[in-house]
Design an enzyme around this catalytic site. Sequence first.
Site, PDB file in Angstrom:
ATOM      1  N   CYS A 137       0.844  -1.212   0.000  1.00 38.75           N
ATOM      2  CA  CYS A 137       0.000   0.000   0.000  1.00 38.75           C
ATOM      3  C   CYS A 137       0.871   1.251   0.000  1.00 38.75           C
ATOM      4  O   CYS A 137       1.349   1.682   1.054  1.00 38.75           O
ATOM      5  CB  CYS A 137      -0.929  -0.021   1.219  1.00 38.75           C
ATOM      6  SG  CYS A 137      -2.019   1.404   1.295  1.00 38.75           S
TER       7      CYS A 137
ATOM      8  N   CYS B 273      -0.409   4.239   1.977  1.00 40.62           N
ATOM      9  CA  CYS B 273      -0.260   4.075   3.424  1.00 40.62           C
ATOM     10  C   CYS B 273       1.187   4.247   3.864  1.00 40.62           C
ATOM     11  O   CYS B 273       1.468   4.854   4.889  1.00 40.62           O
ATOM     12  CB  CYS B 273      -0.708   2.676   3.851  1.00 40.62           C
ATOM     13  SG  CYS B 273      -2.207   2.100   3.055  1.00 40.62           S
ATOM     14  N   ASP B 274       2.101   3.681   3.134  1.00 41.88           N
ATOM     15  CA  ASP B 274       3.463   3.528   3.655  1.00 41.88           C
ATOM     16  C   ASP B 274       4.524   4.345   2.919  1.00 41.88           C
ATOM     17  O   ASP B 274       5.671   4.393   3.368  1.00 41.88           O
ATOM     18  CB  ASP B 274       3.867   2.038   3.606  1.00 41.88           C
ATOM     19  CG  ASP B 274       2.979   1.193   4.517  1.00 41.88           C
ATOM     20  OD1 ASP B 274       2.433   1.755   5.482  1.00 41.88           O
ATOM     21  OD2 ASP B 274       2.828  -0.012   4.267  1.00 41.88           O
TER      22      ASP B 274
HETATM   23  C1  LIG Z   1       0.318  -3.161   4.832  1.00 45.58           C
HETATM   24  C2  LIG Z   1      -0.915  -2.296   4.786  1.00 45.58           C
HETATM   25  C3  LIG Z   1      -0.874  -1.046   5.348  1.00 45.58           C
HETATM   26  C4  LIG Z   1      -2.000  -0.244   5.315  1.00 45.58           C
HETATM   27  N1  LIG Z   1      -1.934   0.985   5.906  1.00 45.58           N
HETATM   28  C5  LIG Z   1      -2.999   1.811   5.851  1.00 45.58           C
HETATM   29  C6  LIG Z   1      -2.929   3.128   6.409  1.00 45.58           C
HETATM   30  O1  LIG Z   1      -1.900   3.548   6.939  1.00 45.58           O
HETATM   31  N2  LIG Z   1      -4.039   3.907   6.304  1.00 45.58           N
HETATM   32  C7  LIG Z   1      -5.176   3.493   5.680  1.00 45.58           C
HETATM   33  O2  LIG Z   1      -6.155   4.241   5.632  1.00 45.58           O
HETATM   34  N3  LIG Z   1      -5.266   2.255   5.140  1.00 45.58           N
HETATM   35  C8  LIG Z   1      -4.198   1.409   5.202  1.00 45.58           C
HETATM   36  N4  LIG Z   1      -4.270   0.174   4.609  1.00 45.58           N
HETATM   37  C9  LIG Z   1      -5.502  -0.217   3.930  1.00 45.58           C
HETATM   38  C10 LIG Z   1      -6.523  -0.677   4.987  1.00 45.58           C
HETATM   39  O3  LIG Z   1      -5.893  -1.611   5.837  1.00 45.58           O
HETATM   40  C11 LIG Z   1      -7.728  -1.312   4.318  1.00 45.58           C
HETATM   41  O4  LIG Z   1      -8.323  -0.388   3.434  1.00 45.58           O
HETATM   42  C12 LIG Z   1      -8.754  -1.715   5.386  1.00 45.58           C
HETATM   43  O5  LIG Z   1      -8.160  -2.609   6.292  1.00 45.58           O
HETATM   44  C13 LIG Z   1      -9.983  -2.371   4.764  1.00 45.58           C
HETATM   45  O6  LIG Z   1     -10.801  -2.776   5.803  1.00 45.58           O
HETATM   46  P1  LIG Z   1     -11.915  -3.882   5.605  1.00 45.58           P
HETATM   47  O7  LIG Z   1     -12.552  -4.035   6.952  1.00 45.58           O
HETATM   48  O8  LIG Z   1     -12.772  -3.551   4.452  1.00 45.58           O
HETATM   49  O9  LIG Z   1     -11.156  -5.221   5.207  1.00 45.58           O
HETATM   50  P2  LIG Z   1      -9.951  -6.020   5.870  1.00 45.58           P
HETATM   51  O10 LIG Z   1      -9.090  -5.185   6.712  1.00 45.58           O
HETATM   52  O11 LIG Z   1      -9.339  -6.745   4.712  1.00 45.58           O
HETATM   53  O12 LIG Z   1     -10.664  -7.079   6.824  1.00 45.58           O
HETATM   54  C14 LIG Z   1     -11.383  -8.168   6.307  1.00 45.58           C
HETATM   55  C15 LIG Z   1     -11.882  -9.040   7.446  1.00 45.58           C
HETATM   56  O13 LIG Z   1     -12.751 -10.033   6.889  1.00 45.58           O
HETATM   57  C16 LIG Z   1     -12.409 -11.305   7.391  1.00 45.58           C
HETATM   58  N5  LIG Z   1     -12.845 -12.322   6.431  1.00 45.58           N
HETATM   59  C17 LIG Z   1     -12.348 -12.591   5.196  1.00 45.58           C
HETATM   60  N6  LIG Z   1     -13.010 -13.630   4.646  1.00 45.58           N
HETATM   61  C18 LIG Z   1     -13.950 -14.013   5.555  1.00 45.58           C
HETATM   62  C19 LIG Z   1     -14.927 -15.045   5.590  1.00 45.58           C
HETATM   63  N7  LIG Z   1     -15.083 -15.896   4.580  1.00 45.58           N
HETATM   64  N8  LIG Z   1     -15.695 -15.159   6.709  1.00 45.58           N
HETATM   65  C20 LIG Z   1     -15.545 -14.299   7.761  1.00 45.58           C
HETATM   66  N9  LIG Z   1     -14.643 -13.301   7.772  1.00 45.58           N
HETATM   67  C21 LIG Z   1     -13.852 -13.170   6.687  1.00 45.58           C
HETATM   68  C22 LIG Z   1     -10.904 -11.228   7.593  1.00 45.58           C
HETATM   69  O14 LIG Z   1     -10.466 -12.247   8.479  1.00 45.58           O
HETATM   70  C23 LIG Z   1     -10.795  -9.822   8.182  1.00 45.58           C
HETATM   71  O15 LIG Z   1     -11.085  -9.863   9.554  1.00 45.58           O
HETATM   72  C24 LIG Z   1      -3.181  -0.676   4.680  1.00 45.58           C
HETATM   73  C25 LIG Z   1      -3.233  -1.952   4.101  1.00 45.58           C
HETATM   74  C26 LIG Z   1      -2.119  -2.764   4.163  1.00 45.58           C
HETATM   75  C27 LIG Z   1      -2.187  -4.142   3.556  1.00 45.58           C
END
Ligand SMILES: Cc1cc2nc3c(=O)[nH]c(=O)nc-3n(C[C@H](O)[C@H](O)[C@H](O)COP(=O)(O)OP(=O)(O)OC[C@H]3O[C@@H](n4cnc5c(N)ncnc54)[C@H](O)[C@@H]3O)c2cc1C
Length: 347
Positions: free
Chosen positions: A138, A141-142
């Site tokens: 990302c 982010c980083d």
């Molecule tokens: C290395 C890194 C650094 C980042 N840094 C930043 C930052 O500094 N600032 C920022 O704004 N964004 C950052 N991001 C982006 C941010 O993390 C994502 O946009 C955000 O986490 C998305 O949230 P989400 O809840 O949609 O999904 P996710 O965080 O992907 O969470 C998905 C959840 O769904 C669960 N899941 C998946 N499949 C299933 C299933 N079949 N049944 C039940 N549960 C399931 C997973 O276990 C998880 O708990 C970063 C991303 C990465 C990879």
Amino acid sequence: MTDTEDHRRLIVAGTGIAGLTAAIYAARSNNDPLVLEGDEPGGQLTLTSEVENYPGFPEGISGPDLINEMKAQAEQFGSDLKHGVVENVDDSERPFRVELTNGDVYTCDAFIAASGASARTLGIPGEDDLMGYGVSTCATCDGAFFRGEDMLVVGGGDAAMEEAHFLTKFANKVYIAHRREEFRAEDYWIDKVQKKVESGEIEIMRNTEVLEMHGSPEDGVDHVTLARNDAGHPSEKLDDDETEVSDFDVGAVFIAIGHTPNTDYLEDTGVELDETGYIVAKGGKGGGQTATDVPGLFGAGDVVDYHYQQAVTAAGMGCKAAIDADDYLEDLPENEETEAAAEAADD
Ligand SMILES: Cc1cc2nc3c(=O)[nH]c(=O)nc-3n(C[C@H](O)[C@H](O)[C@H](O)COP(=O)(O)OP(=O)(O)OC[C@H]3O[C@@H](n4cnc5c(N)ncnc54)[C@H](O)[C@@H]3O)c2cc1C
């Protein structure tokens, strides 16, 4: 009914920032959410040591700390967080039937898919050990953590072009390694990158692949091993005399080869998924973008939003999905009957 079959008013799949925000709102609306953690409790933010752009934390906050605070907030209002990976949702009947990979089955009146998207990685030596320590998926982010460094972006699609362009704000120089001659990216992004090539801020290495990453969690990335072959896909041609293998010094590596949305469990439902598997959202009041083709089944966060993919946007969608689910639950006939009966009793 199995021993564990259990009816819930609302199930949320995912404890990333979207699922936890949905849980906070749903619990405060008395919808008693069951929140299933999936294989990655806390989601993608648990992979990052520093979040500097989430509003409210001027000094920054670690991803795991932010997630732990949100979990505590969700539980404080009565959310029920449990281990569990959803394998299938059966929307052919009401209530929905939600089957988990461990064989447990729940039924629910409404369901929020907040299962995120997983960044694709290269699967090469050094990558896992250095992820979060100079290797990232990302740039938004980083990128700022590596100011003044030479940075390498891996990929040839829109995301790689956009990330490389963005990283020129911080980098001494940005290099793009792409395994083929031609880019998959749209002309718009290729043109923007080309301008940066002309100004010397970006250099493109075509027909080039990263074979290994070197460094340590303490000191970050030191260098990578690259392979190059003019015919493309050099890692498949390592025995070929035309393939050159060399070390290349960089301070950070950004892998931009796409994300895979976690939506396998929705494939047999009426929810429309796009060609890459993202949920196609259908609007909602005020342009909420959390409704799907299936009434009562909502999507939030990166599993819907293939463009912004940020913590704050995922949180915003989690909030909207919980409010949309609450509206839906309030309008269910049995709830209307219950409310009417309660009002009659009050009269
Ligand atoms: C290395 C890194 C650094 C980042 N840094 C930043 C930052 O500094 N600032 C920022 O704004 N964004 C950052 N991001 C982006 C941010 O993390 C994502 O946009 C955000 O986490 C998305 O949230 P989400 O809840 O949609 O999904 P996710 O965080 O992907 O969470 C998905 C959840 O769904 C669960 N899941 C998946 N499949 C299933 C299933 N079949 N049944 C039940 N549960 C399931 C997973 O276990 C998880 O708990 C970063 C991303 C990465 C990879």
